[in-house]
Design an enzyme around this catalytic site. Sequence first.
Site, PDB file in Angstrom:
ATOM      1  N   ARG A  41     -12.727  -5.201  -5.855  1.00 50.30           N
ATOM      2  CA  ARG A  41     -12.268  -5.802  -4.608  1.00 50.30           C
ATOM      3  C   ARG A  41     -13.458  -6.103  -3.697  1.00 50.30           C
ATOM      4  O   ARG A  41     -14.301  -5.240  -3.479  1.00 50.30           O
ATOM      5  CB  ARG A  41     -11.302  -4.829  -3.917  1.00 50.30           C
ATOM      6  N   PHE A  81       0.859  -1.177   0.000  1.00 52.70           N
ATOM      7  CA  PHE A  81       0.000   0.000   0.000  1.00 52.70           C
ATOM      8  C   PHE A  81       0.900   1.233   0.000  1.00 52.70           C
ATOM      9  O   PHE A  81       1.849   1.324   0.782  1.00 52.70           O
ATOM     10  CB  PHE A  81      -0.907  -0.008   1.233  1.00 52.70           C
ATOM     11  N   TYR A 123     -10.256   0.933  11.441  1.00 53.64           N
ATOM     12  CA  TYR A 123     -11.530   1.186  10.761  1.00 53.64           C
ATOM     13  C   TYR A 123     -11.930   0.143   9.738  1.00 53.64           C
ATOM     14  O   TYR A 123     -12.981   0.263   9.126  1.00 53.64           O
ATOM     15  CB  TYR A 123     -11.557   2.586  10.136  1.00 53.64           C
ATOM     16  N   LYS A 124     -11.088  -0.861   9.529  1.00 54.58           N
ATOM     17  CA  LYS A 124     -11.447  -1.889   8.549  1.00 54.58           C
ATOM     18  C   LYS A 124     -12.166  -3.036   9.277  1.00 54.58           C
ATOM     19  O   LYS A 124     -13.291  -2.874   9.720  1.00 54.58           O
ATOM     20  CB  LYS A 124     -10.198  -2.353   7.815  1.00 54.58           C
ATOM     21  N   ASP A 181       2.588  -4.584   8.767  1.00 57.20           N
ATOM     22  CA  ASP A 181       1.368  -3.793   8.698  1.00 57.20           C
ATOM     23  C   ASP A 181       0.198  -4.778   8.634  1.00 57.20           C
ATOM     24  O   ASP A 181       0.115  -5.592   7.708  1.00 57.20           O
ATOM     25  CB  ASP A 181       1.420  -2.895   7.457  1.00 57.20           C
TER      26      ASP A 181
END
Lengths: 412, 412
Positions: A371, A128, A222-223, A197
């Site tokens: 996705r 990312f 938040y995921k 990560d």
Amino acid sequence: MHQMITREDCAALDAADKLAHCRARFNLPAETIYLDGNSLGAMPANVPARMNRAMEQEWAQGLIRSWNDADWYPAPQRTGNRIAQLVGAGQDEVIVADSTSVNLFKVLVAATRMRPGRGVILAERTNFPTDVYIAGSAAEMTGCELRCVDPDAVLDAIDDNVAIVSLTHVNYKTGQRYDIEAVTRRAHEAGALVVWDLCHTAGAMPVHLNRCEVDFAVGCGYKYLNGGPGAPAFVFVASRHQDEVRQPLTGWHGHARPFAFTHEYEPHAGIDRMLTGTAPQLGLIALESALEAFDGVDLEDLRDKSVELGDLFIRLSDQELSGLGFSLASPRDAEQRGSQVSLRHAEGYAIMQALIDRNIIGDFRAPDILRFGFAALYVRHVDIWDTIAALKEIVVSGAWNTDAFRTRKSVT
Amino acid sequence: MHQMITREDCAALDAADKLAHCRARFNLPAETIYLDGNSLGAMPANVPARMNRAMEQEWAQGLIRSWNDADWYPAPQRTGNRIAQLVGAGQDEVIVADSTSVNLFKVLVAATRMRPGRGVILAERTNFPTDVYIAGSAAEMTGCELRCVDPDAVLDAIDDNVAIVSLTHVNYKTGQRYDIEAVTRRAHEAGALVVWDLCHTAGAMPVHLNRCEVDFAVGCGYKYLNGGPGAPAFVFVASRHQDEVRQPLTGWHGHARPFAFTHEYEPHAGIDRMLTGTAPQLGLIALESALEAFDGVDLEDLRDKSVELGDLFIRLSDQELSGLGFSLASPRDAEQRGSQVSLRHAEGYAIMQALIDRNIIGDFRAPDILRFGFAALYVRHVDIWDTIAALKEIVVSGAWNTDAFRTRKSVT
């Protein structure tokens, strides 16, 4: 040959689902299928009441006293300890603070300082972007070189000059995941430290940071942790390293005695030294209460269901979407995959917009990735069926091919 | 000789107060006097409803779509523009992000890079500790020296080797304030840049960043801006510097095209490059709605009332507290003061606990400071009278002298 899978088969899997009861823990919109919990998790139903208490009672009535009386002050540690249970860490090894990017800067600089004389931060091209950007800045500020390699070249690139191997466990685009244990072992053999990560991992599947002897980890709230938009992030430092860590964002909340207001910085013992400024209480309270959605959930069950959903998605893609221009962008083997499946399609952007228009929400990653994330606490097997059926209908009918769906929004 | 001030005089001042109507904009506890809005502002009454909409509608129902559809994405800019109006900045010169400490690190490193060849960050011994700690780390990472001097030595210490002068406008303990214009002018004459911390300024009184040609500023959202516990902070970069700024926390939200997911970091044009990770939306929404408490408020009126309250506090201290062991720790001259008055007393800690026990909330700063902040939007003149009367009663009666009040809590 497999037998054809029907919607009834999917409904039967839902009826037998050990985690089916967890769906009621979320406030989900009616008539909507949500396969983007890997970007923003759905809202646990208990969050608003807890937040209202935080606002109306703790803030409005308690005012400054609530730092003590409502236990605001230890919230970063308390919430970190809760996350620790989801990532195989011990108590007082995880703390909640800042954003993933900010925490990554802290641990990269701290780790570099633990390997003086080594000149390389090793990263990976398909990671990312923020991880690579932050690693570039940390490298520049510590006099290191940022070396970026392809995913399959990582192991061979770990040499005696590498100070840190900085990777994301599950790739944001493809869902491909690393073997944390193998990479960590190889890094340690070469004398390097590892930073993982866990943004697409925490809350999606078990990991075992301590069993794998991981040095540092970061991740977002938040995921799959469902902490709300822009929820604060977490940082893990193995207890064996904590007293050696010197992180660069030396704010007062990381001080040994924040309220002594001394002139010299002296890091707090243990994980607290990873703190910087005043904790973002409202976001922290949302995240802490959101984590109750995991109460009593066996992470192996969670992973089993996530694999089931992913495998089902792939098998239904094979069965229903062949010849329609889709290709699988994720590993077919669940052992190589996180909790998402991505498809490629040349018209991926417009197809995703058409899908969202039908209240089935995944997301798009340029240039051609559709996705789909499977948050096993609330996604059902029939949701997978309905998603594949909608993708088929959209492409077969050409419904995607309108200006409304083809026009790019500013943020996707 | 002044005439004796009575409580009736204070009530008359309240009756004539141009800002009296603003008090109803806050949800304040009954029977409580709150003089700690300089540490955590009171809750604007509109915040919970806005937050409930953010949770129940935008998060739960809108889900990931709300980044576009609920305008979450531009919230840091939008809220920054609102704060800009309170600090004399232009549009697109202020953005909301992270904590004050994190933002200070960004601007200190960025400013140091704009003055290559100069080796000193100049700070001040009595500044809030986090500012000094962060400056120390920024200095270490950029190869500079951190030079700390006494407050009255600042102007003379600005020489040709100083890259940055980093100061807080209003001192957290004493309320003493700097002349932003004079210090900034002196720094510029010497070729240095200035960074002002506005934590105890923003929302308490007008400042004129652009009129004073300030280079950088930071500040928090949870004091006089009333954004809630741990509210996100803000950062100001003068537009003339924005394209030159290279800040070190190079997260994806500061990228020119965050959603292009390119491998190379390229800073966004303008103030957006000061962003790092995903914006803390829940905290941002609380802060943005809280700022509506300033709607229609003339900052000169706000300052006039703040001065009135501070002067009244000092005059009543003289009148009522003489001989009781108190001394004034703040400047008597309002021109030298922020929006707080601090008293010293050898038994300050216990006296403050006894005061809080009577529902009058100020705070204590070691070793002997009783600190009273005057948030002019909701503090009344009679509150000042009642506070001084309670202080007198507590000391005259010896009510402070019990174990309950003398025993230190972990956090004060």
